[in-house]
Write a protein that holds these residues in place. Sequence first.
Motif, PDB file in Angstrom:
ATOM      1  N   GLU A  48       0.853  -1.175   0.000  1.00 53.75           N
ATOM      2  CA  GLU A  48       0.000   0.000   0.000  1.00 53.75           C
ATOM      3  C   GLU A  48       0.885   1.218   0.000  1.00 53.75           C
ATOM      4  O   GLU A  48       2.008   1.166   0.471  1.00 53.75           O
ATOM      5  CB  GLU A  48      -0.877   0.033   1.256  1.00 53.75           C
ATOM      6  CG  GLU A  48      -2.202  -0.659   1.088  1.00 53.75           C
ATOM      7  CD  GLU A  48      -2.883  -0.824   2.431  1.00 53.75           C
ATOM      8  OE1 GLU A  48      -2.938   0.178   3.158  1.00 53.75           O
ATOM      9  OE2 GLU A  48      -3.315  -1.942   2.729  1.00 53.75           O
ATOM     10  N   ARG A  49       0.327   2.324  -0.514  1.00 52.68           N
ATOM     11  CA  ARG A  49       1.116   3.536  -0.555  1.00 52.68           C
ATOM     12  C   ARG A  49       0.996   4.243   0.786  1.00 52.68           C
ATOM     13  O   ARG A  49      -0.100   4.586   1.220  1.00 52.68           O
ATOM     14  CB  ARG A  49       0.614   4.444  -1.666  1.00 52.68           C
ATOM     15  CG  ARG A  49       1.674   5.398  -2.121  1.00 52.68           C
ATOM     16  CD  ARG A  49       1.278   6.079  -3.395  1.00 52.68           C
ATOM     17  NE  ARG A  49       2.464   6.283  -4.202  1.00 52.68           N
ATOM     18  CZ  ARG A  49       2.443   6.416  -5.506  1.00 52.68           C
ATOM     19  NH1 ARG A  49       1.323   6.308  -6.149  1.00 52.68           N
ATOM     20  NH2 ARG A  49       3.558   6.616  -6.161  1.00 52.68           N
ATOM     21  N   VAL A  50       2.139   4.417   1.454  1.00 50.84           N
ATOM     22  CA  VAL A  50       2.147   5.129   2.734  1.00 50.84           C
ATOM     23  C   VAL A  50       3.094   6.304   2.589  1.00 50.84           C
ATOM     24  O   VAL A  50       4.277   6.114   2.329  1.00 50.84           O
ATOM     25  CB  VAL A  50       2.628   4.216   3.886  1.00 50.84           C
ATOM     26  CG1 VAL A  50       2.690   5.006   5.185  1.00 50.84           C
ATOM     27  CG2 VAL A  50       1.705   3.026   4.026  1.00 50.84           C
ATOM     28  N   ALA A  51       2.571   7.500   2.712  1.00 52.72           N
ATOM     29  CA  ALA A  51       3.374   8.716   2.577  1.00 52.72           C
ATOM     30  C   ALA A  51       4.191   8.686   1.283  1.00 52.72           C
ATOM     31  O   ALA A  51       5.370   9.001   1.263  1.00 52.72           O
ATOM     32  CB  ALA A  51       4.304   8.894   3.779  1.00 52.72           C
ATOM     33  N   GLY A  52       3.539   8.239   0.196  1.00 49.90           N
ATOM     34  CA  GLY A  52       4.189   8.264  -1.110  1.00 49.90           C
ATOM     35  C   GLY A  52       5.048   7.052  -1.423  1.00 49.90           C
ATOM     36  O   GLY A  52       5.466   6.860  -2.541  1.00 49.90           O
ATOM     37  N   ILE A  53       5.294   6.214  -0.415  1.00 56.80           N
ATOM     38  CA  ILE A  53       6.176   5.056  -0.622  1.00 56.80           C
ATOM     39  C   ILE A  53       5.366   3.778  -0.566  1.00 56.80           C
ATOM     40  O   ILE A  53       4.447   3.647   0.256  1.00 56.80           O
ATOM     41  CB  ILE A  53       7.269   5.044   0.464  1.00 56.80           C
ATOM     42  CG1 ILE A  53       8.186   6.241   0.288  1.00 56.80           C
ATOM     43  CG2 ILE A  53       8.070   3.756   0.423  1.00 56.80           C
ATOM     44  CD1 ILE A  53       9.123   6.441   1.431  1.00 56.80           C
ATOM     45  N   TRP A  54       5.709   2.825  -1.444  1.00 56.95           N
ATOM     46  CA  TRP A  54       4.995   1.550  -1.459  1.00 56.95           C
ATOM     47  C   TRP A  54       5.562   0.638  -0.380  1.00 56.95           C
ATOM     48  O   TRP A  54       6.728   0.303  -0.374  1.00 56.95           O
ATOM     49  CB  TRP A  54       5.081   0.896  -2.830  1.00 56.95           C
ATOM     50  CG  TRP A  54       4.233   1.614  -3.824  1.00 56.95           C
ATOM     51  CD1 TRP A  54       4.631   2.627  -4.648  1.00 56.95           C
ATOM     52  CD2 TRP A  54       2.846   1.416  -4.072  1.00 56.95           C
ATOM     53  NE1 TRP A  54       3.575   3.069  -5.392  1.00 56.95           N
ATOM     54  CE2 TRP A  54       2.459   2.344  -5.073  1.00 56.95           C
ATOM     55  CE3 TRP A  54       1.872   0.552  -3.553  1.00 56.95           C
ATOM     56  CZ2 TRP A  54       1.165   2.414  -5.555  1.00 56.95           C
ATOM     57  CZ3 TRP A  54       0.578   0.626  -4.048  1.00 56.95           C
ATOM     58  CH2 TRP A  54       0.232   1.557  -5.037  1.00 56.95           C
ATOM     59  N   VAL A  55       4.686   0.237   0.541  1.00 58.27           N
ATOM     60  CA  VAL A  55       5.109  -0.539   1.707  1.00 58.27           C
ATOM     61  C   VAL A  55       4.246  -1.796   1.801  1.00 58.27           C
ATOM     62  O   VAL A  55       3.042  -1.747   1.544  1.00 58.27           O
ATOM     63  CB  VAL A  55       4.902   0.292   2.999  1.00 58.27           C
ATOM     64  CG1 VAL A  55       5.386  -0.483   4.212  1.00 58.27           C
ATOM     65  CG2 VAL A  55       5.619   1.621   2.900  1.00 58.27           C
ATOM     66  N   ASN A  56       4.861  -2.940   2.152  1.00 61.47           N
ATOM     67  CA  ASN A  56       4.073  -4.145   2.417  1.00 61.47           C
ATOM     68  C   ASN A  56       3.240  -3.931   3.667  1.00 61.47           C
ATOM     69  O   ASN A  56       3.779  -3.654   4.733  1.00 61.47           O
ATOM     70  CB  ASN A  56       4.998  -5.347   2.643  1.00 61.47           C
ATOM     71  CG  ASN A  56       5.570  -5.863   1.347  1.00 61.47           C
ATOM     72  OD1 ASN A  56       4.942  -5.763   0.300  1.00 61.47           O
ATOM     73  ND2 ASN A  56       6.766  -6.414   1.413  1.00 61.47           N
ATOM     74  N   ARG A  57       1.918  -4.042   3.550  1.00 66.05           N
ATOM     75  CA  ARG A  57       1.067  -3.834   4.722  1.00 66.05           C
ATOM     76  C   ARG A  57       0.399  -5.144   5.151  1.00 66.05           C
ATOM     77  O   ARG A  57       0.893  -5.839   6.003  1.00 66.05           O
ATOM     78  CB  ARG A  57       0.000  -2.762   4.432  1.00 66.05           C
ATOM     79  CG  ARG A  57       0.593  -1.363   4.349  1.00 66.05           C
ATOM     80  CD  ARG A  57       1.163  -0.917   5.677  1.00 66.05           C
ATOM     81  NE  ARG A  57       0.139  -0.706   6.686  1.00 66.05           N
ATOM     82  CZ  ARG A  57      -0.537   0.419   6.843  1.00 66.05           C
ATOM     83  NH1 ARG A  57      -0.304   1.450   6.068  1.00 66.05           N
ATOM     84  NH2 ARG A  57      -1.443   0.519   7.794  1.00 66.05           N
ATOM     85  N   ASP A  58      -0.720  -5.470   4.491  1.00 66.19           N
ATOM     86  CA  ASP A  58      -1.456  -6.672   4.894  1.00 66.19           C
ATOM     87  C   ASP A  58      -0.743  -7.928   4.434  1.00 66.19           C
ATOM     88  O   ASP A  58      -0.130  -7.953   3.375  1.00 66.19           O
ATOM     89  CB  ASP A  58      -2.847  -6.651   4.252  1.00 66.19           C
ATOM     90  CG  ASP A  58      -3.799  -5.846   5.101  1.00 66.19           C
ATOM     91  OD1 ASP A  58      -3.438  -5.561   6.257  1.00 66.19           O
ATOM     92  OD2 ASP A  58      -4.880  -5.507   4.603  1.00 66.19           O
ATOM     93  N   SER A  59      -0.821  -8.979   5.248  1.00 65.72           N
ATOM     94  CA  SER A  59      -0.296 -10.254   4.774  1.00 65.72           C
ATOM     95  C   SER A  59      -1.114 -11.389   5.352  1.00 65.72           C
ATOM     96  O   SER A  59      -1.608 -11.326   6.478  1.00 65.72           O
ATOM     97  CB  SER A  59       1.186 -10.366   5.131  1.00 65.72           C
ATOM     98  OG  SER A  59       1.399 -11.283   6.152  1.00 65.72           O
ATOM     99  N   LEU A  60      -1.341 -12.434   4.531  1.00 63.76           N
ATOM    100  CA  LEU A  60      -2.045 -13.638   4.967  1.00 63.76           C
ATOM    101  C   LEU A  60      -1.184 -14.838   4.604  1.00 63.76           C
ATOM    102  O   LEU A  60      -0.523 -14.833   3.571  1.00 63.76           O
ATOM    103  CB  LEU A  60      -3.398 -13.768   4.269  1.00 63.76           C
ATOM    104  CG  LEU A  60      -4.511 -12.811   4.685  1.00 63.76           C
ATOM    105  CD1 LEU A  60      -5.781 -13.104   3.899  1.00 63.76           C
ATOM    106  CD2 LEU A  60      -4.791 -12.907   6.174  1.00 63.76           C
ATOM    107  N   THR A  61      -1.194 -15.858   5.447  1.00 67.73           N
ATOM    108  CA  THR A  61      -0.394 -17.044   5.168  1.00 67.73           C
ATOM    109  C   THR A  61      -1.295 -18.235   4.865  1.00 67.73           C
ATOM    110  O   THR A  61      -2.193 -18.555   5.638  1.00 67.73           O
ATOM    111  CB  THR A  61       0.522 -17.364   6.361  1.00 67.73           C
ATOM    112  OG1 THR A  61       1.342 -16.228   6.615  1.00 67.73           O
ATOM    113  CG2 THR A  61       1.409 -18.560   6.059  1.00 67.73           C
ATOM    114  N   PHE A  62      -1.054 -18.853   3.706  1.00 67.10           N
ATOM    115  CA  PHE A  62      -1.798 -20.038   3.298  1.00 67.10           C
ATOM    116  C   PHE A  62      -0.936 -21.270   3.533  1.00 67.10           C
ATOM    117  O   PHE A  62       0.277 -21.228   3.323  1.00 67.10           O
ATOM    118  CB  PHE A  62      -2.176 -19.964   1.820  1.00 67.10           C
ATOM    119  CG  PHE A  62      -3.177 -18.878   1.517  1.00 67.10           C
ATOM    120  CD1 PHE A  62      -4.528 -19.177   1.429  1.00 67.10           C
ATOM    121  CD2 PHE A  62      -2.768 -17.568   1.348  1.00 67.10           C
ATOM    122  CE1 PHE A  62      -5.464 -18.188   1.168  1.00 67.10           C
ATOM    123  CE2 PHE A  62      -3.692 -16.564   1.085  1.00 67.10           C
ATOM    124  CZ  PHE A  62      -5.041 -16.878   0.992  1.00 67.10           C
TER     125      PHE A  62
END
Lengths: 307, 256
Positions: B85-99
């Motif tokens: 997701e874009r946070v303060a202009g920077i693309w950051v890994n936010r949500d994660s799910l493990t299968f």
Amino acid sequence: MQIYLPIAEMSLDIFLLLALGTGVGFLSGMFGVGGGFLLTPLLILIGVPPAVAVATQANQVVASSVSGVLGHWRRDNVDFKMGFVLLIGGFVGSTAGVALFGLLRRLGQIDLVIGLLYVVLLGLIGALMMIESLGSILRRRHRAVAPRKLHQHIWLHGLPFKMRFRKSRLYISALLPLVVGFFVGIVSALMGVGGAFILVPAMIYILGMPTMVVVGTSLFQIIFVAANVTLLQSVQNQTVDVVLALVLTVGGVVGAQIGSRVVAKLPADQIRVLLAALVLVVGAVLAWELVATPESIYSIALVGEPR
Amino acid sequence: MTGRDRPLPYRTVALLLIALFALAGSQGRPALAAPLIADLSNHLIAITTGFAGTDVLMFGATDGPGDIIVTVRGPLTDVSVRRKERVAGIWVNRDSLTFGLVPSFYAVASSRPVEELLTPELLQRQQVGESNLALIRPEAKPTKVEEFRQALLRVKEEQGLYSPTLGKVSFLGNQLFRTELRFPSNVPIGSYLVEVMLIRDGKLVSAQTTPLVISKTGVGAEIFQFAHTQSLAYGISAVLAALLLGWFAYLIFRKI
């Protein structure tokens, strides 16, 4: 000719890697910086996974620092006592740094943190070098020479646990080099660089060491910090690629020797402007990668070993 | 040293043998003891320095008319799917799910579209098709889990490890069948399961599972193994090698 990198699990052109190593070694020989801060982002740009690039670079730094420090030792330009104090801080810092590296990797944020650190530090150092070198060109034109003290005494020098460092002609608190070593150790582990580009200014401006012994002493302590990082990265993250490190080192030492011979014949401050520009360009490219919309916003990562 | 280099002798010999088998059978009573017999041209794929992907031939015979479905499943792992997701202009890994139980590689081949052969329930039970893989789903909002599951399949397809299209199983006559299984250059190592199913009148008549091993060989494999099994010794060797190399460089260039 492609060479398979067993830890990075990818194939790259061996001549491209040799050229990269030589080019960066050439710059490091010219400017006295380790070159890791340029090589690691370049490796990332050609597709090496950041975690592997960083850990492998630490291994390469060991080799290039050894060859450098031996030359300085012969000229008696290494303050071993200062080196050891820096080292204690460096060991603690790099151990903490590698643990932090592993934690960030599990959280999926390591690439982001490496990217951000590079953008900030390359931007800062590039800008400072640009200002400094343009300033010195201007000063030379105007022939204005300001008288300078050997070193300034500031409040930092009043801290307890004072120690005498004969070679550096200093009598300062041991806490100072300990803290400096600690922070450089963290940066070294996270960014896979020796940290000379931070350590050298810190030694001159914070510790007040004479420039003569700074480079040799910083190289001396970097050997051990980088060796510690290599060892810890191998054990905790298994990301050190010895094949990649070998190829880069071969290119790097050759380049460094050529660079140190060429630099004597060129106008130094103008070349520093060019290096500053190069540093800024690399920083800008990495910054663009962080803000540009990625092709896919989803990524996947294996968790644990296959069953 | 891949299937691509020398598939022809294998293939010819294998097909000839099966053809003989089938011919012998067609003259008297059915010669095949089992309703389905199948094998691979190669049970071991070796990944060497110059590995560029390979084909493996799957062939077999049935005891009469019917349709064939082949599934290939790589080793199972847990996989985290992360969303930027874009946070303060920077693309950051936010949500994660493990299968859980995600095959690292998956492909299907069949003689007819699988939906025509089996009911949706059977397809799901037999894990035919990406959407029928029996993944362990994380506990989260169902719509989010579904979104991340789709993303997982899409990324796997982009990596070439899942194949969105159905491979072709072709029949020679109505008893002999064959299909080419394609493995890309980035195929994960490990133990694979190739499952062959014989379908007749919407029913699963017979199934057979054949193992396939994909492994690295050569110097690269040894270094990888060393780094992962004896990581302390590996680290020490890496440091020592660097110290020696630096020392040599100093000695060489001091003379010049």
